[in-house]
Design a protein around this motif. Structure first.
Motif, mmCIF file in Angstrom:
data_model
loop_
_atom_site.group_PDB
_atom_site.id
_atom_site.type_symbol
_atom_site.label_atom_id
_atom_site.label_comp_id
_atom_site.label_asym_id
_atom_site.label_seq_id
_atom_site.Cartn_x
_atom_site.Cartn_y
_atom_site.Cartn_z
ATOM 1 N N LEU A 110 -6.570 -0.395 -0.799
ATOM 2 C CA LEU A 110 -6.063 0.648 -1.694
ATOM 3 C C LEU A 110 -7.070 1.777 -1.838
ATOM 4 N N SER A 114 -5.998 4.541 0.976
ATOM 5 C CA SER A 114 -5.137 5.429 0.187
ATOM 6 C C SER A 114 -5.862 6.207 -0.896
ATOM 7 N N TRP A 153 6.117 6.867 5.592
ATOM 8 C CA TRP A 153 4.766 6.327 5.551
ATOM 9 C C TRP A 153 4.642 5.099 6.451
ATOM 10 N N TYR A 189 1.670 4.572 9.132
ATOM 11 C CA TYR A 189 0.778 3.407 9.076
ATOM 12 C C TYR A 189 0.868 2.536 10.336
ATOM 13 N N ARG A 225 0.873 4.098 -3.018
ATOM 14 C CA ARG A 225 0.459 5.472 -2.764
ATOM 15 C C ARG A 225 1.600 6.447 -3.059
ATOM 16 N N GLN A 232 0.823 -1.202 0.000
ATOM 17 C CA GLN A 232 0.000 0.000 0.000
ATOM 18 C C GLN A 232 0.865 1.263 0.000
ATOM 19 N N VAL A 233 1.917 1.234 0.797
ATOM 20 C CA VAL A 233 2.811 2.391 0.857
ATOM 21 C C VAL A 233 3.460 2.632 -0.497
#
Length: 381
Positions: free
Chosen positions: A117, A121, A240, A244, A90, A86-87
């Motif tokens: 996602l 994000s 990030w 998170y 994004r 995810q990081v």
């Protein structure tokens, strides 16, 4: 399964003299003992504990080792692959100015991450193909929406741990570049892809702008993942990671187990991949000899050390046969992996993962056990 059924199955597996694939998991004492034993050879245990993943400790050493193996400038450790991926996506969305991610509908973010996602994000996804394979260069080139990132899962697990050819992969990546998109590899199982491509891990990772790898898949670590990329991307990813909730106080057990996996399991993976071809063939032949109706493995020749077994019987019939074989014969073909019906009722599938214990099984051993399993099934129609 009821709790009683699960307990009976586990007891049967623990009593087996041998298991072809997917053996039962260790208990806490066994896993802790193995962690101590293997870690002593993988890292200096007289060193300091890690705190928040500091670069001078075991987490930093793991990050350097991954970057070295994958040929990237840097790598960042994450407690989970879901977070790492995810990081990465994004970051690329922000840098490209485009929140659209092109990926397969069977890819991990679409199947197993509860729409993270989109929900976390604010990204959107589009699918170049729905066929159970990686999208082709033409499908990427002809996609009717502009996308900022192309994500490719290597191998595509849900489709059968399938991989493209090296030529197909390079062409698909090139097609994304033509669209001014960046390329991210979901390489959770990248470690076992090198034999299929005939290329080094660094060669494979070098095609992408970023790569995520898992430590518990294939390498047998406790948990954890890494994102490998250029140094500036990794620095942003660590920021990030903190946001998170991935800046965990101490992560040395998982990091130690990952280093042990890189030391011990990574060099063995090519032998597992080679043996998987023999295992798949012997399973098909043995099941047919025993009278099973339409036994199939997919792919016929596995692309990695993992593949699917398909049989046209209800899942409960196949799982009952597996339990009976374990209890009565003291051996198991599929271990803890259960058959399930993913698409059509009465057509069941399970996954086979070839690991160290599988290497002791000869072709004759597998054929005999598969034939015995098949004889426990209802007669073919």
């Amino acid at each position: 399964m009821s709790d009683d059924d699960k307990a009976r199955r586990l007891a049967a597996l623990r009593a087996c003299t041998r298991i072809l694939a997917n053996p039962p998991r260790e208990n806490l004492a066994e896993r802790l003992a193995r962690l101590v034993s293997e870690s002593a050879d993988a890292y200096d245990l007289t060193g300091p504990l890690d705190f928040y993943g500091d670069e001078d400790g075991v987490v930093g050493e793991l990050e350097r080792r991954v970057a070295e193996l994958l040929g990237t400038q840097a790598a960042a450790y994450f407690p989970s692959g879901t977070m790492a991926q995810q990081v990465a996506l994004r970051i690329w969305a922000a840098r490209t100015g485009n929140p659209l991610v092109a990926l397969h509908p069977l890819a991990h973010p679409e199947q197993y991450e509860r729409d993270a996602l989109k929900a976390v994000s604010g990204l959107r996804t589009v699918h170049p193909t729905r066929d159970p394979r990686m999208p082709s260069a033409d499908e990427v080139r002809d996609l009717d929406e502009p996308f900022g990132t192309l994500m490719l899962e290597l191998p595509l697990r849900v489709a059968g741990f399938v991989l493209p050819t090296w030529e197909e992969l390079t062409q698909t990546v090139a097609a994304a570049r033509e669209r001014d998109a960046v390329v991210h590899f979901d390489g959770a199982r990248l470690w076992e892809c090198a034999p299929h491509f005939g290329r080094s891990l660094a060669d494979i990772a070098g095609l992408a702008d970023s790569v995520y790898v898992s430590f518990y898949k294939s390498l047998g670590a406790l948990s954890g993942a890494a994102l490998a990329a250029p140094a500036d991307v990794v620095a942003e990813a660590k920021a990030w990671r903190h946001r998170y909730g991935g800046q965990i106080y101490q992560q040395f057990p998982a990091a130690l187990s990952a280093l042990a996996g890189l030391r011990n399991e990574l060099p063995r993976l090519p032998s597992y991949v080679a043996h998987a071809a023999l295992v798949a063939r012997a399973l098909r032949e043995g099941l047919a000899e025993g009278g099973a109706n339409w036994p199939r493995t997919y792919p016929d020749v596995p692309h990695t050390h993992e593949f699917q077994v398909w049989l046209p019987y209800p899942e409960d019939v196949l799982n009952a046969a597996a339990l009976a074989q374990a209890e009565e014969r003291g051996e198991s073909l599929f271990g803890r992996a259960e058959f399930f019906e993913p698409r059509l009722p009465g057509l069941s599938m399970t996954e086979v993962s070839v690991e160290a214990g599988t290497l002791a099984w000869t072709e004759a051993d597998i054929r005999a056990a598969a034939a015995d399993f098949a004889r426990r099934l209802p007669p073919a129609a």
